[in-house]
Design a protein around this motif. Structure first.
Motif, PDB file in Angstrom:
ATOM      1  N   TRP A  45      34.226  51.304  40.685  1.00 34.38           N
ATOM      2  CA  TRP A  45      35.676  51.470  40.766  1.00 34.38           C
ATOM      3  C   TRP A  45      35.966  52.501  41.833  1.00 34.38           C
ATOM      4  O   TRP A  45      35.523  53.650  41.725  1.00 34.38           O
ATOM      5  CB  TRP A  45      36.226  51.935  39.418  1.00 34.38           C
ATOM      6  CG  TRP A  45      36.241  50.882  38.356  1.00 34.38           C
ATOM      7  CD1 TRP A  45      35.195  50.090  37.960  1.00 34.38           C
ATOM      8  CD2 TRP A  45      37.356  50.521  37.547  1.00 34.38           C
ATOM      9  NE1 TRP A  45      35.602  49.254  36.954  1.00 34.38           N
ATOM     10  CE2 TRP A  45      36.914  49.499  36.672  1.00 34.38           C
ATOM     11  CE3 TRP A  45      38.664  50.961  37.471  1.00 34.38           C
ATOM     12  CZ2 TRP A  45      37.745  48.909  35.740  1.00 34.38           C
ATOM     13  CZ3 TRP A  45      39.494  50.375  36.530  1.00 34.38           C
ATOM     14  CH2 TRP A  45      39.041  49.363  35.681  1.00 34.38           C
ATOM     15  N   SER A  48      41.964  55.776  43.895  1.00 36.16           N
ATOM     16  CA  SER A  48      42.790  56.682  44.688  1.00 36.16           C
ATOM     17  C   SER A  48      43.232  57.818  43.779  1.00 36.16           C
ATOM     18  O   SER A  48      44.032  57.632  42.876  1.00 36.16           O
ATOM     19  CB  SER A  48      44.018  55.947  45.224  1.00 36.16           C
ATOM     20  OG  SER A  48      44.947  56.865  45.744  1.00 36.16           O
ATOM     21  N   LEU A 122      42.219  54.032  50.591  1.00 35.00           N
ATOM     22  CA  LEU A 122      43.005  53.474  49.500  1.00 35.00           C
ATOM     23  C   LEU A 122      44.442  53.948  49.617  1.00 35.00           C
ATOM     24  O   LEU A 122      44.704  55.075  50.017  1.00 35.00           O
ATOM     25  CB  LEU A 122      42.432  53.933  48.151  1.00 35.00           C
ATOM     26  CG  LEU A 122      40.973  53.564  47.873  1.00 35.00           C
ATOM     27  CD1 LEU A 122      40.486  54.272  46.617  1.00 35.00           C
ATOM     28  CD2 LEU A 122      40.823  52.064  47.743  1.00 35.00           C
ATOM     29  N   GLN A 126      46.078  53.164  44.202  1.00 35.53           N
ATOM     30  CA  GLN A 126      45.323  51.914  44.281  1.00 35.53           C
ATOM     31  C   GLN A 126      43.921  52.096  43.710  1.00 35.53           C
ATOM     32  O   GLN A 126      43.302  53.145  43.860  1.00 35.53           O
ATOM     33  CB  GLN A 126      45.220  51.458  45.732  1.00 35.53           C
ATOM     34  CG  GLN A 126      44.593  50.092  45.907  1.00 35.53           C
ATOM     35  CD  GLN A 126      44.555  49.670  47.362  1.00 35.53           C
ATOM     36  OE1 GLN A 126      44.148  50.419  48.230  1.00 35.53           O
ATOM     37  NE2 GLN A 126      45.005  48.451  47.618  1.00 35.53           N
ATOM     38  N   ILE A 128      40.308  49.744  43.628  1.00 36.27           N
ATOM     39  CA  ILE A 128      39.600  48.540  44.051  1.00 36.27           C
ATOM     40  C   ILE A 128      38.275  48.506  43.294  1.00 36.27           C
ATOM     41  O   ILE A 128      37.547  49.502  43.267  1.00 36.27           O
ATOM     42  CB  ILE A 128      39.350  48.535  45.574  1.00 36.27           C
ATOM     43  CG1 ILE A 128      40.688  48.492  46.321  1.00 36.27           C
ATOM     44  CG2 ILE A 128      38.460  47.359  45.972  1.00 36.27           C
ATOM     45  CD1 ILE A 128      40.559  48.548  47.823  1.00 36.27           C
ATOM     46  N   CYS A 137      30.635  46.510  52.514  1.00 31.50           N
ATOM     47  CA  CYS A 137      31.838  47.144  53.052  1.00 31.50           C
ATOM     48  C   CYS A 137      31.737  47.166  54.575  1.00 31.50           C
ATOM     49  O   CYS A 137      30.667  47.428  55.137  1.00 31.50           O
ATOM     50  CB  CYS A 137      31.973  48.589  52.570  1.00 31.50           C
ATOM     51  SG  CYS A 137      32.241  48.769  50.803  1.00 31.50           S
ATOM     52  N   PRO A 149      36.407  42.508  47.223  1.00 26.98           N
ATOM     53  CA  PRO A 149      36.633  43.157  45.923  1.00 26.98           C
ATOM     54  C   PRO A 149      36.861  42.114  44.840  1.00 26.98           C
ATOM     55  O   PRO A 149      37.330  41.009  45.124  1.00 26.98           O
ATOM     56  CB  PRO A 149      37.888  44.001  46.149  1.00 26.98           C
ATOM     57  CG  PRO A 149      38.539  43.441  47.352  1.00 26.98           C
ATOM     58  CD  PRO A 149      37.487  42.754  48.168  1.00 26.98           C
ATOM     59  N   LYS A 151      38.575  43.005  41.904  1.00 28.22           N
ATOM     60  CA  LYS A 151      39.879  43.334  41.326  1.00 28.22           C
ATOM     61  C   LYS A 151      40.557  44.360  42.225  1.00 28.22           C
ATOM     62  O   LYS A 151      39.894  45.222  42.800  1.00 28.22           O
ATOM     63  CB  LYS A 151      39.747  43.960  39.939  1.00 28.22           C
ATOM     64  CG  LYS A 151      39.168  43.086  38.875  1.00 28.22           C
ATOM     65  CD  LYS A 151      39.041  43.866  37.582  1.00 28.22           C
ATOM     66  CE  LYS A 151      38.087  43.164  36.636  1.00 28.22           C
ATOM     67  NZ  LYS A 151      37.636  44.019  35.559  1.00 28.22           N
ATOM     68  N   ILE A 152      41.868  44.267  42.308  1.00 32.43           N
ATOM     69  CA  ILE A 152      42.658  45.282  43.011  1.00 32.43           C
ATOM     70  C   ILE A 152      43.853  45.620  42.124  1.00 32.43           C
ATOM     71  O   ILE A 152      44.595  44.726  41.717  1.00 32.43           O
ATOM     72  CB  ILE A 152      43.144  44.793  44.384  1.00 32.43           C
ATOM     73  CG1 ILE A 152      41.948  44.473  45.294  1.00 32.43           C
ATOM     74  CG2 ILE A 152      44.051  45.843  45.026  1.00 32.43           C
ATOM     75  CD1 ILE A 152      42.323  43.892  46.646  1.00 32.43           C
ATOM     76  N   TYR A 153      43.972  46.893  41.801  1.00 30.36           N
ATOM     77  CA  TYR A 153      45.127  47.372  41.047  1.00 30.36           C
ATOM     78  C   TYR A 153      46.009  48.157  42.009  1.00 30.36           C
ATOM     79  O   TYR A 153      45.509  48.992  42.764  1.00 30.36           O
ATOM     80  CB  TYR A 153      44.687  48.304  39.909  1.00 30.36           C
ATOM     81  CG  TYR A 153      43.798  47.662  38.869  1.00 30.36           C
ATOM     82  CD1 TYR A 153      44.345  47.016  37.768  1.00 30.36           C
ATOM     83  CD2 TYR A 153      42.420  47.737  38.978  1.00 30.36           C
ATOM     84  CE1 TYR A 153      43.518  46.446  36.801  1.00 30.36           C
ATOM     85  CE2 TYR A 153      41.599  47.180  38.012  1.00 30.36           C
ATOM     86  CZ  TYR A 153      42.148  46.533  36.925  1.00 30.36           C
ATOM     87  OH  TYR A 153      41.331  45.972  35.976  1.00 30.36           O
ATOM     88  N   GLU A 154      47.302  47.912  41.976  1.00 29.45           N
ATOM     89  CA  GLU A 154      48.255  48.576  42.880  1.00 29.45           C
ATOM     90  C   GLU A 154      49.190  49.485  42.101  1.00 29.45           C
ATOM     91  O   GLU A 154      49.502  49.218  40.940  1.00 29.45           O
ATOM     92  CB  GLU A 154      49.079  47.534  43.643  1.00 29.45           C
ATOM     93  CG  GLU A 154      48.276  46.550  44.460  1.00 29.45           C
ATOM     94  CD  GLU A 154      47.686  47.135  45.735  1.00 29.45           C
ATOM     95  OE1 GLU A 154      48.053  48.253  46.120  1.00 29.45           O
ATOM     96  OE2 GLU A 154      46.830  46.473  46.332  1.00 29.45           O
TER      97      GLU A 154
END
Length: 161
Positions: A45, A48, A122, A126, A128, A137, A149, A151-154
């Protein structure tokens, strides 16, 4: 004897310190995060901000055991809140976490101005998530950009208030 001291010193580096060293020495276009770890993990994980109460709640909601990071080591006081955190998870348990290296880790470099020596760029809030099976990467000017990625959480700083 010198060789064994160098080997021992490099063994004590965190995964991201190893990545930073490789980037400085070899200038790769891509790196694979799993190549720099000596422990098993399923996903990492990239968060940010400092791993604190809000992010621990989110990880618990995802059925991840976060006991290992209940009280994260704060390296730089209040300014750590603005640093990114990298959390490695194996079998839904946190197995390791670290903060990307910055100039405060290397006092000789602190005079260079910018603190971040390695970053994931990030956005604020955020997260990722990257799989160990595909942790490639792209390297862009010292920044690591995950290629695939899972999953991406914003805007998590707002959602977790």
């Amino acid at each position: 004897m010198f060789i064994s001291i160098v080997a021992l010193t490099s063994c004590n580096k965190t995964p991201l310190e190893k990545v930073l060293n490789d980037i400085k020495e070899n200038n790769p276009k891509t790196i694979t995060l799993s190549d720099y770890t000596n422990f098993k993990w399923d996903e990492v994980w990239l968060i940010s901000g400092s791993i604190g109460g809000r992010y621990i709640i989110l990880m618990r909601e995802q059925n991840i055991d976060v006991k290992k990071i209940e009280d994260p080591k704060i390296k730089y006081g209040m300014s750590q809140e603005f640093s990114n955190t990298v959390v490695y998870v194996y079998n839904n348990k946190v197995v390791y976490y670290e903060f990307p290296p910055d100039a405060r880790d290397y006092m000789a470099l602190a005079s260079e101005g910018a603190l971040a020596l390695l970053d994931f760029k990030l956005e604020r809030g955020q997260i990722i998530v990257v799989s160990s099976n595909n942790s490639v990467c792209e390297v862009k000017d010292g920044d690591l950009v995950p290629i695939k990625p899972i999953k991406i959480y914003e805007n998590m700083d707002e959602k977790l208030k």
